[in-house]
Design a protein around this motif. Structure first.
Motif, mmCIF file in Angstrom:
data_model
loop_
_atom_site.group_PDB
_atom_site.id
_atom_site.type_symbol
_atom_site.label_atom_id
_atom_site.label_comp_id
_atom_site.label_asym_id
_atom_site.label_seq_id
_atom_site.Cartn_x
_atom_site.Cartn_y
_atom_site.Cartn_z
ATOM 1 N N ALA A 1 0.658 -0.988 -0.420
ATOM 2 C CA ALA A 1 0.395 0.065 -0.216
ATOM 3 C C ALA A 1 0.376 1.001 0.592
ATOM 4 O O ALA A 1 0.307 2.426 0.131
ATOM 5 C CB ALA A 1 -0.921 0.107 1.340
ATOM 6 N N GLY B 1 -6.246 -0.464 -2.448
ATOM 7 C CA GLY B 1 -5.599 -1.944 -2.765
ATOM 8 C C GLY B 1 -6.469 -2.577 -3.577
ATOM 9 O O GLY B 1 -6.650 -3.634 -2.947
ATOM 10 N N ALA B 2 -7.574 -2.623 -4.920
ATOM 11 C CA ALA B 2 -8.864 -2.542 -5.472
ATOM 12 C C ALA B 2 -7.267 -4.211 -6.027
ATOM 13 O O ALA B 2 -6.200 -4.487 -6.674
ATOM 14 C CB ALA B 2 -9.566 -1.204 -6.523
ATOM 15 N N PHE C 1 3.173 -2.270 -10.577
ATOM 16 C CA PHE C 1 3.226 -1.768 -9.010
ATOM 17 C C PHE C 1 3.986 -2.868 -8.078
ATOM 18 O O PHE C 1 4.326 -1.710 -7.611
ATOM 19 C CB PHE C 1 1.795 -2.434 -8.339
ATOM 20 C CG PHE C 1 -0.008 -1.623 -8.721
ATOM 21 C CD1 PHE C 1 0.909 -0.181 -8.522
ATOM 22 C CD2 PHE C 1 -0.466 -2.418 -9.754
ATOM 23 C CE1 PHE C 1 -0.764 0.062 -8.600
ATOM 24 C CE2 PHE C 1 -1.932 -1.361 -9.485
ATOM 25 C CZ PHE C 1 -1.868 -0.265 -9.017
ATOM 26 N N SER D 1 -14.981 -7.397 -2.315
ATOM 27 C CA SER D 1 -13.570 -6.476 -2.872
ATOM 28 C C SER D 1 -14.066 -6.848 -4.526
ATOM 29 O O SER D 1 -13.231 -6.282 -4.851
ATOM 30 C CB SER D 1 -12.637 -7.711 -2.546
ATOM 31 O OG SER D 1 -12.930 -7.678 -1.194
ATOM 32 N N GLY E 1 -15.773 -2.879 -8.018
ATOM 33 C CA GLY E 1 -14.465 -3.266 -9.641
ATOM 34 C C GLY E 1 -13.320 -2.660 -9.346
ATOM 35 O O GLY E 1 -12.599 -2.916 -8.267
ATOM 36 N N PRO E 2 -12.528 -3.737 -9.982
ATOM 37 C CA PRO E 2 -10.876 -3.424 -10.140
ATOM 38 C C PRO E 2 -10.399 -2.099 -10.240
ATOM 39 O O PRO E 2 -10.859 -0.975 -10.648
ATOM 40 C CB PRO E 2 -10.335 -3.902 -11.664
ATOM 41 C CG PRO E 2 -11.522 -3.893 -12.301
ATOM 42 C CD PRO E 2 -13.222 -4.394 -11.856
ATOM 43 N N TRP E 3 -8.930 -1.723 -10.175
ATOM 44 C CA TRP E 3 -8.276 -1.145 -10.231
ATOM 45 C C TRP E 3 -8.423 -0.365 -11.843
ATOM 46 O O TRP E 3 -9.050 -1.325 -12.801
ATOM 47 C CB TRP E 3 -6.724 -0.974 -9.338
ATOM 48 C CG TRP E 3 -5.667 -0.487 -10.236
ATOM 49 C CD1 TRP E 3 -5.582 0.519 -8.949
ATOM 50 C CD2 TRP E 3 -4.988 0.654 -10.859
ATOM 51 N NE1 TRP E 3 -5.038 2.223 -9.289
ATOM 52 C CE2 TRP E 3 -4.230 1.580 -10.896
ATOM 53 C CE3 TRP E 3 -5.079 -0.371 -11.733
ATOM 54 C CZ2 TRP E 3 -3.485 2.069 -11.594
ATOM 55 C CZ3 TRP E 3 -4.361 0.695 -13.307
ATOM 56 C CH2 TRP E 3 -3.455 1.674 -13.177
ATOM 57 N N PHE F 1 -10.803 1.313 1.583
ATOM 58 C CA PHE F 1 -9.123 0.715 1.875
ATOM 59 C C PHE F 1 -9.487 -1.285 1.484
ATOM 60 O O PHE F 1 -10.386 -1.096 2.586
ATOM 61 C CB PHE F 1 -9.111 0.963 2.858
ATOM 62 C CG PHE F 1 -7.012 0.979 3.251
ATOM 63 C CD1 PHE F 1 -6.449 1.758 3.116
ATOM 64 C CD2 PHE F 1 -7.441 -0.375 4.332
ATOM 65 C CE1 PHE F 1 -4.457 1.312 2.784
ATOM 66 C CE2 PHE F 1 -6.089 -0.372 3.925
ATOM 67 C CZ PHE F 1 -4.846 0.539 3.438
ATOM 68 N N HIS F 2 -9.114 -1.386 0.559
ATOM 69 C CA HIS F 2 -9.626 -2.226 0.526
ATOM 70 C C HIS F 2 -7.943 -2.996 1.309
ATOM 71 O O HIS F 2 -6.863 -2.994 1.433
ATOM 72 C CB HIS F 2 -9.024 -3.103 -0.955
ATOM 73 C CG HIS F 2 -10.023 -3.436 -1.757
ATOM 74 N ND1 HIS F 2 -10.772 -3.682 -1.711
ATOM 75 C CD2 HIS F 2 -9.858 -1.656 -1.976
ATOM 76 C CE1 HIS F 2 -11.889 -3.122 -3.028
ATOM 77 N NE2 HIS F 2 -11.122 -1.963 -3.147
#
Lengths: 385, 295
Positions: free
Chosen positions: A96, A205-206, A216, B49, B53-55, B65-66
């Motif tokens: 993170a 952090g998805a 990353f 999660s 949706g994805p990044w 915050f995941h």
């Protein structure tokens, strides 16, 4: 102000002087004195930090991660089993990109139960993306906490400041405690570029697909590389302000030496006396102390020991099935070296807190000096079989 | 009493990734309507999660915050502490987790945050199994249910863990059950949680058509039947002792009406229905005793 304090309390003062805003911690011997003193400091108003007394080390790091993500300067401290328990969150903190500073008191892993020092706890966290600083005295412990924030907040990676159980944690030494106003000049308040902010809502952090994850990780490595420059630069800057300079490695009488001892932490500070004694007897020996283990100072190590006649590494740790870990990495640093590669002797000593006295170090030196090459990859010192 | 209105503003967007009929998605929509934009979320490993949706996308217009599976409560506590340490006192922090991350792996951190009375809201959207990993049993899975780790010839043989009672035993200011089939009650509870200082937990019954093996259009109906059969009573507990039944079910329907519409209970026989009915009746009686004693 000069004071005689324990290594654990040097950590507490380091956190106080860094004006940490949150602390989350769980007690474990020999770290407890750190958090007891911080509890007093937050209770009596010396520190304005919010101290969350969590129910486990896993939660200590998870809480610290949350606080840091909110934009606060966050601190925690642990040791051994506690560090192992929070291992998952070590990855989270680094991944993170949070500039957390944590003190870890090096204590050997159970079983059998032990509270004494060795480095297997922190070295098991080697690949988590944390910077690792191995300290040799209480002054360096205090200074490295402050320096840790200064560096971490520039490279967005966390720092683990490491001190030996009892040999530092519970040993009183004279420590110069700098004036907090002076520290303020060196370490300004933490102002992150990106944080959890209701005016700029983002998801942190998805889910990442194979298409993006690797980049990353590339960036983390890039920051680790950059950290070498930052640590060196800030270590010098710190020296100008406080009279104590720090680098990635520390050399002692290495220049004209033909045999170099490589060590870390308190083994290195003890070794200095042995080097002096051998020098007096006319032996050309020197010491290379590895202070920063991550990022690994490959170039500095090669520069200092490349072309020497012999290198002796003392490890207070072991990678089971391989060798001592510092030995392994120092050797690895030389694989692409085109100059004269010195023969390397890898000794393992002092596991589980067994004393590594000047006598032990001297015996290791004498043993290696009389041999052309090591008879095995691991040379065990003092094992009773 | 004034008429309750549900805020019109949508803070959750429609382009999320939930399955059709997902009550966990609906619950988030309601929560954000009440909590508004001065909210931050901590979400551990769970369906959400993926749903968000994805990044670099996000279906919610609040910071999220995941975090790791077992850390929703403490990550939220840490966030809150960090904000307060910076002088930001008016932002609500909500931990939002599934039943696995709550009843099982995240349980220790919840107990810690509850005991310290950390000033956060913890919401569990309970779909009664590990749905995100493909329908494995959790300690929130009810007696008799099929999951991929409790096959039909050996379904779950232990009752659902009683989360609300355990939280009540921590003497926290507010713990409640709620259901997406009763949005007015749900909204009121979110409002109460928003206006209560300390640790709050809302346990939302959240049907999962995918995991329960039923058509998506039965999601709300199954949630309503769970209440009307007394399988999932809607109540709240203040400070660990003041029990209040929010939705009284005077003439309960037989549990079979709830069970028979779900594929996960298809293997059950009449005798199993009787056992489950007996369990439900006993638990209801126990709850009524508490409501009577402490009202």
């Amino acid at each position: 102000m000069k004071k005689v304090i324990l290594g654990d309390h040097a950590v507490s003062y380091g956190a106080l002087l860094s004006r940490v805003q949150t602390i989350a911690a769980y007690p474990i011997t020999p770290q407890t004195l750190i958090i007891e003193r911080l509890s007093e400091m937050t209770a009596n108003g010396e520190s304005n930090a919010i101290f969350t007394k969590v129910e486990s080390e896993h939660s200590a790091m998870a809480s610290t991660v949350g606080s840091s993500a909110s934009g606060a300067r966050a601190f925690t401290a642990t040791s051994s089993q506690g560090l192992a328990l929070m291992h998952e969150m070590l990855h989270w903190a680094a991944g993170a990109r949070l500039p957390i500073v944590m003190a870890n008191v090096n204590r050997a892993m159970a079983p059998g139960w032990t509270i004494w020092t060795d480095q297997n706890d922190s070295l098991s966290a080697r690949d988590t993306g944390w910077m690792q600083i191995y300290c040799q005295n209480n002054q360096e412990v205090l200074d490295s906490i402050i320096l840790g924030y200064k560096v971490s907040e520039q490279v967005n990676l966390p720092t683990m400041v490491i001190l030996d159980a009892f040999f530092l944690s519970h040993t009183a030494e004279g420590v110069d405690i700098p004036d907090i106003k002076e520290v303020d000049k060196f370490l300004p308040p933490y102002k992150p570029e990106i944080k959890m902010d209701i005016n700029d809502p983002r998801s942190f952090g998805a889910l990442t697909s194979p298409d993006v994850y690797m980049e990353f990780r590339y960036k983390m490595q890039e920051s680790m590389d950059k950290a070498k420059e930052v640590i060196t630069r800030e270590g010098k800057e710190f020296g100008k302000m406080f009279g104590r300079k720090y680098g990635l490695v520390e050399e002692y009488r290495t220049e004209d030496a033909d045999t170099i001892l490589v060590a870390s932490a308190t083994v290195a500070s003890t070794a200095r006396a042995v080097i002096d004694e051998m020098r007096e007897a006319g032996q050309k020996v020197g010491l290379l102390r590895i202070r920063v283990f991550r990022p690994f100072p490959t170039e500095e190590i090669v520069r200092v020991i490349g072309g020497k006649k012999k290198v002796i590494v003392i490890d207070r740790n072991i990678s089971f099935g391989k060798t001592g870990i510092f030995f392994d990495e120092v050797k690895g640093a030389f694989y692409n070296y085109t100059g004269n590669k010195p023969p390397m002797f890898g000794y393992i000593a002092g596991l589980g807190g067994r004393d590594v006295t000047p006598k032990v170090i001297r015996e290791i030196m004498d043993d290696a000096i009389k041999k052309d090459k090591p008879e095995s990859e691991i040379l065990w010192k003092g094992v009773k079989l | 009493m004034s008429k309750l209105t549900i805020p019109k503003e949508e803070i959750m967007s429609s382009g999320h990734l939930a399955c059709q009929g997902c009550a966990g998605a609906l619950a988030m929509r309601y929560m954000l309507k009440v909590f508004g934009r001065k909210t931050m979320l901590a979400i551990p490993a769970c369906c959400w999660s993926v749903i968000d949706g994805p990044w670099p996308y996000s279906a919610v217009s609040v910071p999220l915050f995941h975090t790791a599976f077992e850390t929703a409560a403490i990550a939220a506590s840490g966030l809150k502490a960090g904000l307060v340490a910076q002088g930001i006192d008016d932002v609500n922090v909500v931990a939002w987790a599934g039943d696995g991350g709550t009843f099982d792996i995240g349980f220790q951190a919840i107990s810690g945050a509850a005991e310290r009375n950390d000033n956060i809201l913890y919401v569990v959207y309970d779909n009664e199994a590990y749905m995100n990993t493909g329908i494995q049993r959790s300690s929130a899975t009810p007696y008799g249910a099929w999951t991929t780790t409790t096959p039909a010839n050996h379904p779950k043989d232990r009752p659902k863990k009683d989360l609300v009672e355990i939280l009540a035993a921590h003497r926290i200011p507010f713990v409640a059950t709620a259901s997406v089939a009763y949005p007015e009650d749900l909204i009121k509870k979110f409002e109460k949680a928003k206006n209560t200082k300390g640790f709050k937990l809302i346990h939302i019954f959240a049907p999962c058509p995918t995991g329960w093996k039923m058509p998506p259009e039965l999601s709300i109906e199954s949630a309503r039947l769970a209440v009307q059969t007394r399988v999932f009573p809607i109540y709240e507990v203040e400070n660990g002792v003041h029990y209040k039944l929010n939705i009284n079910v005077k003439n309960p329907k037989p549990v079979g009406e709830y069970l028979k519409i779900q594929g996960r209970f298809r293997h059950l026989k009449e005798d199993d229905y009787k056992v489950i009915q007996g369990n439900v009746d006993r638990e209801w009686k126990l709850l009524m005793r508490k409501v009577e004693t402490f009202k």
